[in-house]
Design an enzyme around this catalytic site. Structure first.
Site, PDB file in Angstrom:
ATOM      1  N   ASP A   1      53.848 -26.268   0.044  1.00  0.00           N
ATOM      2  CA  ASP A   1      55.468 -26.904  -0.480  1.00  0.00           C
ATOM      3  C   ASP A   1      55.698 -28.035  -0.521  1.00  0.00           C
ATOM      4  O   ASP A   1      55.061 -29.055   0.269  1.00  0.00           O
ATOM      5  CB  ASP A   1      56.257 -26.108   0.595  1.00  0.00           C
ATOM      6  CG  ASP A   1      57.639 -26.030  -0.017  1.00  0.00           C
ATOM      7  OD1 ASP A   1      57.776 -26.313  -0.988  1.00  0.00           O
ATOM      8  OD2 ASP A   1      58.488 -25.260   0.776  1.00  0.00           O
TER       9      ASP A   1
ATOM     10  N   ARG B   1      67.333 -19.778   4.125  1.00  0.00           N
ATOM     11  CA  ARG B   1      66.435 -20.792   3.896  1.00  0.00           C
ATOM     12  C   ARG B   1      67.214 -21.767   2.584  1.00  0.00           C
ATOM     13  O   ARG B   1      66.321 -22.222   1.688  1.00  0.00           O
ATOM     14  CB  ARG B   1      65.278 -20.451   3.792  1.00  0.00           C
ATOM     15  CG  ARG B   1      64.614 -20.114   5.123  1.00  0.00           C
ATOM     16  CD  ARG B   1      63.076 -19.648   4.992  1.00  0.00           C
ATOM     17  NE  ARG B   1      62.079 -21.170   5.008  1.00  0.00           N
ATOM     18  CZ  ARG B   1      61.364 -21.350   4.213  1.00  0.00           C
ATOM     19  NH1 ARG B   1      61.346 -20.882   2.984  1.00  0.00           N
ATOM     20  NH2 ARG B   1      60.718 -22.533   4.355  1.00  0.00           N
TER      21      ARG B   1
ATOM     22  N   LYS C   1      48.476 -19.613  -3.045  1.00  0.00           N
ATOM     23  CA  LYS C   1      49.278 -19.186  -1.929  1.00  0.00           C
ATOM     24  C   LYS C   1      50.643 -18.778  -2.385  1.00  0.00           C
ATOM     25  O   LYS C   1      51.528 -19.658  -2.862  1.00  0.00           O
ATOM     26  CB  LYS C   1      49.471 -20.015  -0.756  1.00  0.00           C
ATOM     27  CG  LYS C   1      50.109 -19.501   0.539  1.00  0.00           C
ATOM     28  CD  LYS C   1      50.112 -20.486   1.810  1.00  0.00           C
ATOM     29  CE  LYS C   1      50.947 -19.899   3.054  1.00  0.00           C
ATOM     30  NZ  LYS C   1      51.059 -20.940   3.898  1.00  0.00           N
ATOM     31  N   TRP C   2      50.860 -17.303  -2.648  1.00  0.00           N
ATOM     32  CA  TRP C   2      52.128 -16.814  -3.032  1.00  0.00           C
ATOM     33  C   TRP C   2      53.112 -16.397  -1.838  1.00  0.00           C
ATOM     34  O   TRP C   2      52.816 -15.449  -1.206  1.00  0.00           O
ATOM     35  CB  TRP C   2      51.631 -15.774  -3.882  1.00  0.00           C
ATOM     36  CG  TRP C   2      52.878 -14.976  -4.689  1.00  0.00           C
ATOM     37  CD1 TRP C   2      53.934 -14.285  -4.307  1.00  0.00           C
ATOM     38  CD2 TRP C   2      52.956 -14.742  -6.216  1.00  0.00           C
ATOM     39  NE1 TRP C   2      54.629 -13.767  -5.162  1.00  0.00           N
ATOM     40  CE2 TRP C   2      54.165 -14.073  -6.346  1.00  0.00           C
ATOM     41  CE3 TRP C   2      52.221 -15.201  -7.262  1.00  0.00           C
ATOM     42  CZ2 TRP C   2      54.597 -13.701  -7.685  1.00  0.00           C
ATOM     43  CZ3 TRP C   2      52.527 -14.964  -8.253  1.00  0.00           C
ATOM     44  CH2 TRP C   2      53.783 -14.317  -8.631  1.00  0.00           C
ATOM     45  N   ASP C   3      54.114 -17.191  -1.907  1.00  0.00           N
ATOM     46  CA  ASP C   3      54.982 -17.107  -0.584  1.00  0.00           C
ATOM     47  C   ASP C   3      56.412 -16.323  -0.954  1.00  0.00           C
ATOM     48  O   ASP C   3      56.573 -16.136  -2.144  1.00  0.00           O
ATOM     49  CB  ASP C   3      55.439 -18.483  -0.179  1.00  0.00           C
ATOM     50  CG  ASP C   3      55.555 -18.257   1.417  1.00  0.00           C
ATOM     51  OD1 ASP C   3      55.633 -17.321   2.044  1.00  0.00           O
ATOM     52  OD2 ASP C   3      55.407 -19.225   2.174  1.00  0.00           O
TER      53      ASP C   3
ATOM     54  N   ASP D   1      52.813 -16.952  10.346  1.00  0.00           N
ATOM     55  CA  ASP D   1      53.187 -18.637  10.398  1.00  0.00           C
ATOM     56  C   ASP D   1      52.852 -19.154  11.995  1.00  0.00           C
ATOM     57  O   ASP D   1      52.782 -20.189  12.105  1.00  0.00           O
ATOM     58  CB  ASP D   1      54.797 -19.048  10.190  1.00  0.00           C
ATOM     59  CG  ASP D   1      54.931 -18.664   8.562  1.00  0.00           C
ATOM     60  OD1 ASP D   1      54.077 -18.863   7.821  1.00  0.00           O
ATOM     61  OD2 ASP D   1      56.030 -18.737   8.107  1.00  0.00           O
TER      62      ASP D   1
END
Length: 724
Positions: A357, A433, A466-468, A538
């Site tokens: 990110d 968030r 990485k598909w979050d 996580d």
């Protein structure tokens, strides 16, 4: 032949190498006869047939797709509301078909066959004569796997609209079995996949998600077992839903001592309008029978999901060892810092660098820029292409993080398209968030994401994504849907996601996609169909990961489990654990690092170099072998598991002890899954110890273990069959 039919008795016998499943048509109702170990098919099956007529009361009969309103007072598998407001339908048998192989499900992920000889599919036609509602129940049985998949397709064959209020994928009645226990996975963010096992009693035992995602709280899986069932012995009946949205699963024990287990889309806040001629397809439930305990059930799921759910280039290929910059830098980085981590990784043998990110828009924290998928030239003056090239020059491939399903209110995209998020007019848009959820029911939204990502993938040598997805769905409404279809939004969101994933993974087959949802918030079979591995949690603390990875393995193969070594003190719990211990835990999955390699001492770098070198030797076995769980971290201070090759010629054994034990007894670890007739050379992972033992002795007497007086002990052993 896997599906056999007795026309005169109305019996359908679905048979695999080790399992039978039987259905009987009685007075027009499909009833459940048997599910368990394999039974020989005979000309006469009278001893198994149900002779009770339906007029005796549906409430006493074991049904395959039960309805409500005609005498069965247990939970139904479906419910339809007719145009006149009534909710009574009565499905009756209307014929069958046997199809070689396994048809795909339109718009939905599902397990598959590579050759039609692998499976046969039975389709049962049901019809409500009054409303015209038609249901096709689909059962696929694999010839050499103890697996049955179930789904339902509901169609409106009448001349008036109707509305589905409930449409589950599977329902199984276990007659006279009220003494069962339910096993499932529960938790929360950073402590996913806790194994829960509890007896079920009269009434309901239920798990579900209302979050629009499969969730950290409950995985879309449950198993029914007997009180005698252990890891290696006894019966287990597994149910796993190939779906990534809100779901429900539960067991209901009735007053006659029977248990009904049902699974499918969550009926809460669900409705689906069916105009005349329209159909609705439920997701697929994958049902596994094991007579060898939970371990046998898990290995059946692992082999099926690894080879007949996951797809693409990386299904059978060894996965690369990566280093991710997230816990090394968070949002505070520049191009030179990223490349310095990649350079150090190259010297240590790492194969892939992942930029997480913070690389896009003006993303300096969590509160902005989601949706603005263009590089931040303040941090990356040469752009992504420059960083990727510099990483490639070190001999590493380049990977990139995205969160494509979200939008920040502080973003150019939101300022241009404030209606593109899920929302309800006049209601506040609750943020999590500092972000909202894009409305994936809308084609123009999906097209924007596809075009944005495609522009990067065609200009930057991206080898991994990485598909979050970092929040649940709220204010679930769509500006693009009419009022009568607003309750369809959550499911249409998932269908839109699947459409986009199918499109983008097909267009870029060379990219290894890893799914993530704040860790394990969407670790489900639906996502595995498009992305063959998942960021498991996580929480990267090695002690916590023992439970998380052990619990996840109840359903999902090691090849799907992302596991990284992170820095200490650990960023989630503050624990200090040795680098060797962290490495051994992470080497039990898809291995990588998530820390600043440039800060390591020479001694630590040498440990990493050895870990990377060792994992390259064993990863083919780790990622493609059969897992045997030996000691549960949920039961004590020790954990252990092992992975065995299909031919049983090789194995890897992992052992962990969290805390030191005073005055410990002599210890040995009983192994599993080996060939008792073979001799095995056993070498410790550090390469310093070697001995030879018979497979029978290793499984009956165990592998002797040394003991050191310290916390956080770990070790792994490599076994190879030898000829004496």
């Amino acid at each position: 032949m896997s599906v056999m039919v007795q026309e005169n008795t109305g019996l359908f016998h679905l048979q695999s190498a080790g399992m039978s499943y039987m259905i009987q048509i009685v007075d027009g109702y499909p009833l459940h006869v048997y599910w368990g170990g394999r039974l020989r098919h005979r000309d006469s099956m009278d001893d198994l047939l149900i002779h009770t007529p339906a007029k005796a009361g549906l409430d006493r009969l074991p049904q395959e797709y039960p309805q409500y309103g005609s005498g069965d007072f247990r939970n139904p598998a479906y419910q339809a509301e007719l145009e006149d407001g009534t909710r009574i339908t009565e499905l009756r048998y209307d014929g069958y078909r046997i199809i070689e192989g396994k048809p795909s499900l339109p718009g939905l992920p599902a397990v598959y066959t590579e050759d039609e000889s692998e499976a046969e599919t039975l389709e049962l036609d049901l019809k409500d004569a009054y409303s015209g509602l038609k249901v096709v129940l689909s059962y696929t049985v694999y010839a050499n796997r103890n697996v049955i998949t179930r789904s339902a397709r509901l169609s409106n064959g009448g001349d008036k609209s109707l509305r589905l209020r409930r449409a589950l994928s599977a329902s199984v009645d276990f007659s006279g079995k009220s003494d069962l226990e339910m096993v499932y996975l529960s938790g929360a963010w950073a402590r996913e996949a806790n194994m829960v096992r509890r007896p079920i009693h009269q009434g309901e035992t239920r798990i579900d998600s209302k979050r629009g995602m499969s969730s950290h709280q409950f995985n879309p899986f449950a198993a029914l077992v007997t009180s005698e069932t252990t890891e290696n012995h006894g019966e287990a009946y597994g149910f796993s839903l190939v779906y990534s949205g809100s779901f429900e699963a539960g067991a209901e024990v009735d007053s006659f001592g029977s248990t009904r287990f049902s699974m499918g889309l969550n009926s809460f806040d669900f409705a689906w309008l069916l105009s005349p001629g329209e159909s609705f397809q439920t997701p697929e439930a994958v049902m596994v029978y094991s007579g060898q305990g939970l371990g046998g059930m898990s290995r059946t799921y692992h082999r099926l999901y690894r080879t007949r759910l996951c797809r693409g280039k990386y299904r059978d290929e060894e996965r690369p060892i990566l280093v991710n910059n997230w816990e090394a830098t968070y949002f505070d980085f520049n191009a030179d810092k990223l490349v310095s981590i990649a350079e150090e990784g190259a010297r240590l043998g790492i194969e892939l660098f992942v930029l997480d990110d913070g690389w896009f828009g003006t993303r300096d924290s969590d509160n902005s820029s989601l949706g603005d998928w263009y590089e931040d030239r303040r941090k990356l003056p040469g752009g992504l292409a420059d960083v990727a090239q510099r990483v490639n020059e070190q001999g590493l491939k380049f990977g990139l993080w995205f969160e494509p399903e979200m939008i920040s209110p502080d973003s150019e995209l939101y300022r241009k398209h404030p209606d593109w998020c899920l929302h309800v007019p006049g209601r506040r848009r609750s943020e999590a968030r500092w972000q909202l959820v894009l409305d994936y029911t809308r084609k123009e939204v999906r097209d924007y994401i596809y075009d944005s990502l495609s522009a990067i993938f065609t200009s930057v040598p991206v080898a991994y994504v990485k598909w979050d997805m970092n929040r649940a769905l709220t204010e679930i409404g769509s500006a693009a849907l009419p009022p009568e279809r607003q309750a369809e939004t959550a499911h249409r969101y998932v269908l839109g996601l699947y459409e986009l994933l199918e499109r983008i993974t097909t267009a870029f087959p060379h990219i290894l996609f890893e799914s993530c949802s704040s860790g394990g918030g969407r670790f489900d079979p639906g996502m595995l169909h498009y992305m063959p591995q998942t960021w498991t949690s996580d929480n990267t603390d090695a002690v916590e990961r023992l439970k998380i990875q052990y619990g996840t393995s109840l359903v999902y193969p090691v090849s799907a489990i992302g596991a990284h070594v992170s820095a200490v003190p650990n960023h989630q719990v503050g624990r200090m654990t040795p680098l060797e211990f962290r490495g051994d835990v992470a080497m039990s999955g898809n291995f990588g690092y998530e820390l600043d390699l440039t800060k390591f001492t020479d001694e630590e770098k040498e440990i990493v170099r050895r870990q990377v070198s060792a994992y390259k030797e064993i990863r083919g076995l780790v990622q493609q072998g059969d897992l045997y769980r030996l000691k549960s971290p949920f039961r004590g201070n020790e954990s252990a598991w092992m992975i065995v090759s299909e031919d049983k010629e090789e194995a890897i054994v992992y052992y962990f002890q969290v805390m030191a034990v005073p005055n410990p007894p002599l210890r040995s670890l009983r192994l599993d899954g080996l060939n008792p007739e073979l001799e095995y050379e056993v070498q410790a992972g550090n390469g310093k110890e070697m001995s030879t033992h018979g497979g029978d002795r290793l499984m009956q007497l165990g592998l002797p273990l040394a003991y050191e007086q310290k916390d956080y002990q770990s070790g792994w052993f490599r076994l190879r069959a030898v000829t004496l």
